[in-house]
Scaffold this motif. Structure first.
Motif, mmCIF file in Angstrom:
data_model
loop_
_atom_site.group_PDB
_atom_site.id
_atom_site.type_symbol
_atom_site.label_atom_id
_atom_site.label_comp_id
_atom_site.label_asym_id
_atom_site.label_seq_id
_atom_site.Cartn_x
_atom_site.Cartn_y
_atom_site.Cartn_z
ATOM 1 N N GLU A 26 5.196 5.869 0.140
ATOM 2 C CA GLU A 26 5.381 6.586 -1.108
ATOM 3 C C GLU A 26 5.437 8.074 -0.807
ATOM 4 O O GLU A 26 4.681 8.575 0.026
ATOM 5 C CB GLU A 26 4.198 6.334 -2.060
ATOM 6 N N ARG A 61 1.955 -2.150 -6.489
ATOM 7 C CA ARG A 61 1.545 -1.028 -5.632
ATOM 8 C C ARG A 61 0.019 -0.989 -5.686
ATOM 9 O O ARG A 61 -0.578 -0.893 -6.761
ATOM 10 C CB ARG A 61 2.124 0.289 -6.137
ATOM 11 N N ILE A 96 -3.349 0.688 -5.529
ATOM 12 C CA ILE A 96 -3.784 2.073 -5.776
ATOM 13 C C ILE A 96 -5.300 2.211 -5.628
ATOM 14 O O ILE A 96 -5.866 3.234 -5.994
ATOM 15 C CB ILE A 96 -3.317 2.575 -7.172
ATOM 16 N N ASN A 121 0.848 -1.191 0.000
ATOM 17 C CA ASN A 121 0.000 0.000 0.000
ATOM 18 C C ASN A 121 0.890 1.250 0.000
ATOM 19 O O ASN A 121 2.123 1.142 0.013
ATOM 20 C CB ASN A 121 -0.998 -0.020 1.171
ATOM 21 N N SER A 122 0.294 2.422 -0.002
ATOM 22 C CA SER A 122 1.079 3.658 -0.092
ATOM 23 C C SER A 122 1.921 3.906 1.154
ATOM 24 O O SER A 122 2.899 4.644 1.103
ATOM 25 C CB SER A 122 0.162 4.853 -0.360
#
Length: 171
Positions: A166, A112, A114, A24-25
């Motif tokens: 991120e 990733r 999103i 995840n982020s």
């Protein structure tokens, strides 16, 4: 055995498989609790067989959809470990369920995430997981069954760069 060379005499004794690290982020990884697992080490990252005639990347996307319910709109491919990583089945698992294989060889892919957590669906195919959680990548090797641990250690090293939050892009 952990890294399996394609020219190895044992190469075809290991079932071709893909492993998926979905980040995840925040840099945490998706872990699922295997259906029916009530013992320690019930958690793992998604994985599944490569069908005859199917490429590894296509299998990774299929398994992402089948096990986690995610479509390409929910994830992007961000990395891959080029080598085949392998583990042996423990003696007590050998038999009918292993179809003559002595273990699994895996190509690992990093995605990733999103989408939204609500996009994760464990029930779109025969459920492999009864529940899921976002966890630090460093936890994965501690929670997986011991015979997969060396592979998870290599995945942790190979995908360490994705296990960080991120950075927001300047807009």
């Amino acid at each position: 055995m952990t890294i399996l060379e394609e020219g190895s005499p044992l190469f075809h004794r290991y079932r071709p498989n893909v492993g998926l690290a979905v980040f995840n982020s925040a840099g945490d990884v998706f872990l699922g609790k295997r259906v029916g697992a009530f013992k320690d080490y019930a958690w793992q990252m998604p994985q599944g067989g490569i069908d005859r005639g199917e490429g590894a990347e296509a299998a990774a996307w299929r398994e992402l959809r089948e096990e986690v319910g995610l479509e390409p709109a929910h994830a992007r491919l961000i990395g891959q470990i080029g080598a085949w990583l392998s583990y042996d089945f423990p003696r007590e698992l050998m038999g009918r369920r292993t179809h003559g294989y002595i273990g699994q060889r895996q190509k690992w892919f990093a995605f990733r995430f999103i989408g939204q957590d609500s996009d994760i669906r464990l029930d779109l195919h025969t459920p492999e997981f009864s529940e899921w959680a976002w966890r630090p990548l460093s936890d994965a090797a501690l929670l997986v069954v011991p015979f997969k641990r060396r592979v998870y250690d290599l995945v942790t090293m190979g995908f360490a760069e994705f296990a960080r939050p991120e950075r927001a892009s300047a807009g």
